[in-house]
Design a protein around this motif. Sequence first.
Motif, PDB file in Angstrom:
ATOM      1  N   GLY A   1      13.257 -68.892  13.965  1.00 56.39           N
ATOM      2  CA  GLY A   1      14.097 -68.602  15.120  1.00 56.39           C
ATOM      3  C   GLY A   1      15.577 -68.547  14.798  1.00 56.39           C
ATOM      4  N   LYS A   2      15.929 -68.149  13.556  1.00 54.39           N
ATOM      5  CA  LYS A   2      17.331 -68.134  13.158  1.00 54.39           C
ATOM      6  C   LYS A   2      17.704 -66.791  12.528  1.00 54.39           C
ATOM      7  N   VAL A   3      19.010 -66.487  12.563  1.00 50.50           N
ATOM      8  CA  VAL A   3      19.585 -65.392  11.798  1.00 50.50           C
ATOM      9  C   VAL A   3      20.811 -65.946  11.078  1.00 50.50           C
ATOM     10  N   THR A   4      21.292 -65.213  10.082  1.00 54.05           N
ATOM     11  CA  THR A   4      22.458 -65.695   9.336  1.00 54.05           C
ATOM     12  C   THR A   4      23.583 -64.665   9.390  1.00 54.05           C
ATOM     13  N   ILE A   5      24.815 -65.161   9.380  1.00 51.53           N
ATOM     14  CA  ILE A   5      25.985 -64.296   9.233  1.00 51.53           C
ATOM     15  C   ILE A   5      26.941 -64.983   8.258  1.00 51.53           C
ATOM     16  N   ARG A   6      27.846 -64.208   7.704  1.00 52.80           N
ATOM     17  CA  ARG A   6      28.867 -64.787   6.843  1.00 52.80           C
ATOM     18  C   ARG A   6      30.141 -64.942   7.654  1.00 52.80           C
TER      19      ARG A   6
ATOM     20  N   VAL B   1      17.403 -57.551  16.162  1.00 50.97           N
ATOM     21  CA  VAL B   1      18.552 -57.835  17.018  1.00 50.97           C
ATOM     22  C   VAL B   1      19.816 -57.174  16.485  1.00 50.97           C
ATOM     23  N   LEU B   2      20.745 -56.967  17.409  1.00 46.05           N
ATOM     24  CA  LEU B   2      22.081 -56.489  17.083  1.00 46.05           C
ATOM     25  C   LEU B   2      23.049 -57.642  17.320  1.00 46.05           C
ATOM     26  N   LEU B   3      23.861 -57.970  16.306  1.00 44.35           N
ATOM     27  CA  LEU B   3      24.852 -59.035  16.425  1.00 44.35           C
ATOM     28  C   LEU B   3      26.237 -58.418  16.549  1.00 44.35           C
ATOM     29  N   LEU B   4      26.946 -58.729  17.637  1.00 46.13           N
ATOM     30  CA  LEU B   4      28.329 -58.324  17.826  1.00 46.13           C
ATOM     31  C   LEU B   4      29.199 -59.537  17.556  1.00 46.13           C
ATOM     32  N   ILE B   5      30.064 -59.437  16.541  1.00 48.07           N
ATOM     33  CA  ILE B   5      30.852 -60.584  16.086  1.00 48.07           C
ATOM     34  C   ILE B   5      32.316 -60.329  16.407  1.00 48.07           C
ATOM     35  N   ASP B   6      32.864 -61.127  17.289  1.00 45.76           N
ATOM     36  CA  ASP B   6      34.270 -61.016  17.702  1.00 45.76           C
ATOM     37  C   ASP B   6      34.955 -62.328  17.350  1.00 45.76           C
ATOM     38  N   GLN B   7      35.648 -62.343  16.182  1.00 45.02           N
ATOM     39  CA  GLN B   7      36.271 -63.561  15.681  1.00 45.02           C
ATOM     40  C   GLN B   7      35.201 -64.649  15.552  1.00 45.02           C
ATOM     41  N   ASN B   8      35.270 -65.719  16.357  1.00 47.18           N
ATOM     42  CA  ASN B   8      34.268 -66.781  16.211  1.00 47.18           C
ATOM     43  C   ASN B   8      33.157 -66.685  17.244  1.00 47.18           C
TER      44      ASN B   8
ATOM     45  N   VAL C   1      29.786 -64.794  18.695  1.00 46.16           N
ATOM     46  CA  VAL C   1      28.701 -63.901  18.312  1.00 46.16           C
ATOM     47  C   VAL C   1      27.771 -63.706  19.502  1.00 46.16           C
ATOM     48  N   SER C   2      27.536 -62.456  19.854  1.00 48.80           N
ATOM     49  CA  SER C   2      26.613 -62.110  20.926  1.00 48.80           C
ATOM     50  C   SER C   2      25.420 -61.399  20.309  1.00 48.80           C
ATOM     51  N   THR C   3      24.212 -61.919  20.559  1.00 51.97           N
ATOM     52  CA  THR C   3      23.001 -61.379  19.952  1.00 51.97           C
ATOM     53  C   THR C   3      22.142 -60.727  21.029  1.00 51.97           C
TER      54      THR C   3
ATOM     55  N   ARG D   1      29.357 -69.822  19.515  1.00 51.00           N
ATOM     56  CA  ARG D   1      30.749 -70.041  19.132  1.00 51.00           C
ATOM     57  C   ARG D   1      30.721 -70.723  17.770  1.00 51.00           C
ATOM     58  N   ILE D   2      31.218 -70.034  16.754  1.00 55.11           N
ATOM     59  CA  ILE D   2      31.083 -70.543  15.394  1.00 55.11           C
ATOM     60  C   ILE D   2      32.013 -71.729  15.163  1.00 55.11           C
ATOM     61  N   ASP D   3      31.419 -72.828  14.721  1.00 59.37           N
ATOM     62  CA  ASP D   3      32.169 -74.008  14.298  1.00 59.37           C
ATOM     63  C   ASP D   3      32.291 -73.947  12.777  1.00 59.37           C
ATOM     64  N   PRO D   4      33.487 -73.720  12.224  1.00 64.35           N
ATOM     65  CA  PRO D   4      33.630 -73.534  10.771  1.00 64.35           C
ATOM     66  C   PRO D   4      33.272 -74.769   9.958  1.00 64.35           C
ATOM     67  N   ASP D   5      33.126 -75.929  10.587  1.00 66.88           N
ATOM     68  CA  ASP D   5      32.790 -77.158   9.873  1.00 66.88           C
ATOM     69  C   ASP D   5      31.286 -77.402   9.800  1.00 66.88           C
ATOM     70  N   ARG D   6      30.500 -76.458  10.341  1.00 67.12           N
ATOM     71  CA  ARG D   6      29.051 -76.654  10.367  1.00 67.12           C
ATOM     72  C   ARG D   6      28.359 -75.465   9.719  1.00 67.12           C
ATOM     73  N   ASP D   7      27.155 -75.723   9.194  1.00 63.67           N
ATOM     74  CA  ASP D   7      26.294 -74.652   8.697  1.00 63.67           C
ATOM     75  C   ASP D   7      25.432 -74.130   9.842  1.00 63.67           C
TER      76      ASP D   7
END
Length: 388
Positions: free
Chosen positions: A326-331, A350-357, A359-361, A374-380
């Motif tokens: 149930g996961k996808v990955t982005i850089r 799925v289509l991932l739209l990435i706007d800064q931090n 991500v809409s899937t 909402r990407i937390d840069p301190d977490r994987d």
Amino acid sequence: MGKHKNLVIVKAVIEQGLSVSQTARKYGISRQWVYTLLHRYQQHGPEALTTGSRTPTRHPHRTPGAVRERILALRSQLHTDGADAGAETIAWHLRNEGHHAPSKATIHRILRAAGLVTDEPRKRPKSSLRRFAASLPNETWQADITYWRLRTGMRVEILDFLDDHSRYLLSLQAHLPCTGATVVSTMHELIGIYGPPASTLTDNGLVFTSRLASRPGARNGFEILLATEGIQQKNGSPGHPQTQGKIERFHQTLKRWLAAQQPATSLGQLQDQLDEFRQWYNHHRPHRGIGRRTPSQAYTALPKATPETTPPGSYRTRIDTIDPYGKVTIRYAGKLRHLGIGRAYAGTDVLLLIDQNHVSTSSTETGEIIAEHRIDPDRDYQPRYNPE
């Protein structure tokens, strides 16, 4: 201090011969007040001794009478027309007419003093609302169908297309009924006039999508047209009309305006009213959501998005398939991040739209948004984002 006592003070000076200082000490008042009373008596007689308000007799900042009258006239006119008639709208009209518009609070006080304001229950503060809007014209078109009745009682379906960024009303048409073929032909006509948008947003009505049909399978005409033009299709979640909040709010404005007109007796007469409304809405009505500009001004102020372009430097996209967990990955920020979507979506393209931090899937098959992050840069691992 009443008029009678003030007269006694004046008589003490004039008839008893007391000095101003003696009178002030006798009655426990200031010498200046004694002089004031004597001056009033000499200028205007006993009636002038009534203690009046200390409010200045001149008000250099008071709203001019002509402007006050225009405020009340605008309020009445806008109500009669079925238009917004709040203080901000009235101020906009005053400025357009060349008047110096008072503040919103001043206009509200003038309306309240005239008995034209009805108190409403306390509303949710604007600061608590989360607003989502497209960055450019033609980035997203919203479409929907609403209903109205002719004087005969016949129910008519009204199809509308609204630009999400500018609120520009692209189309407003009455039909008996509105079919899937009608939606396709209208969309094709609008593409010819305005160019294809980057995306559309609708509910899950069968004229817009077949994904929730009792026998889902082949796409309908609207879905095929969007795919042919390379337009991304987005659909709100079932039972969640807030996703199409802008067009739902637009319907309130439309119906308030229609209710103020003479009831239409035919489909053609109703269409004439809709054409008049569209002209007024796009070119003459200030819109609060776009900085009190008209939708026409907002629509023409920026370059148009297309299916091949997105706001400069704002988005990047990628296609992926949700893994068995149930996961996808982005850089992001030089590291791979694992986005939790849910095992129920395993295997979904799925289509991932990435706007800064952010991500809409969304599903590439249906266009439905199935997760946000909402990407937390301190977490994987990144859990799903819940705006509530």
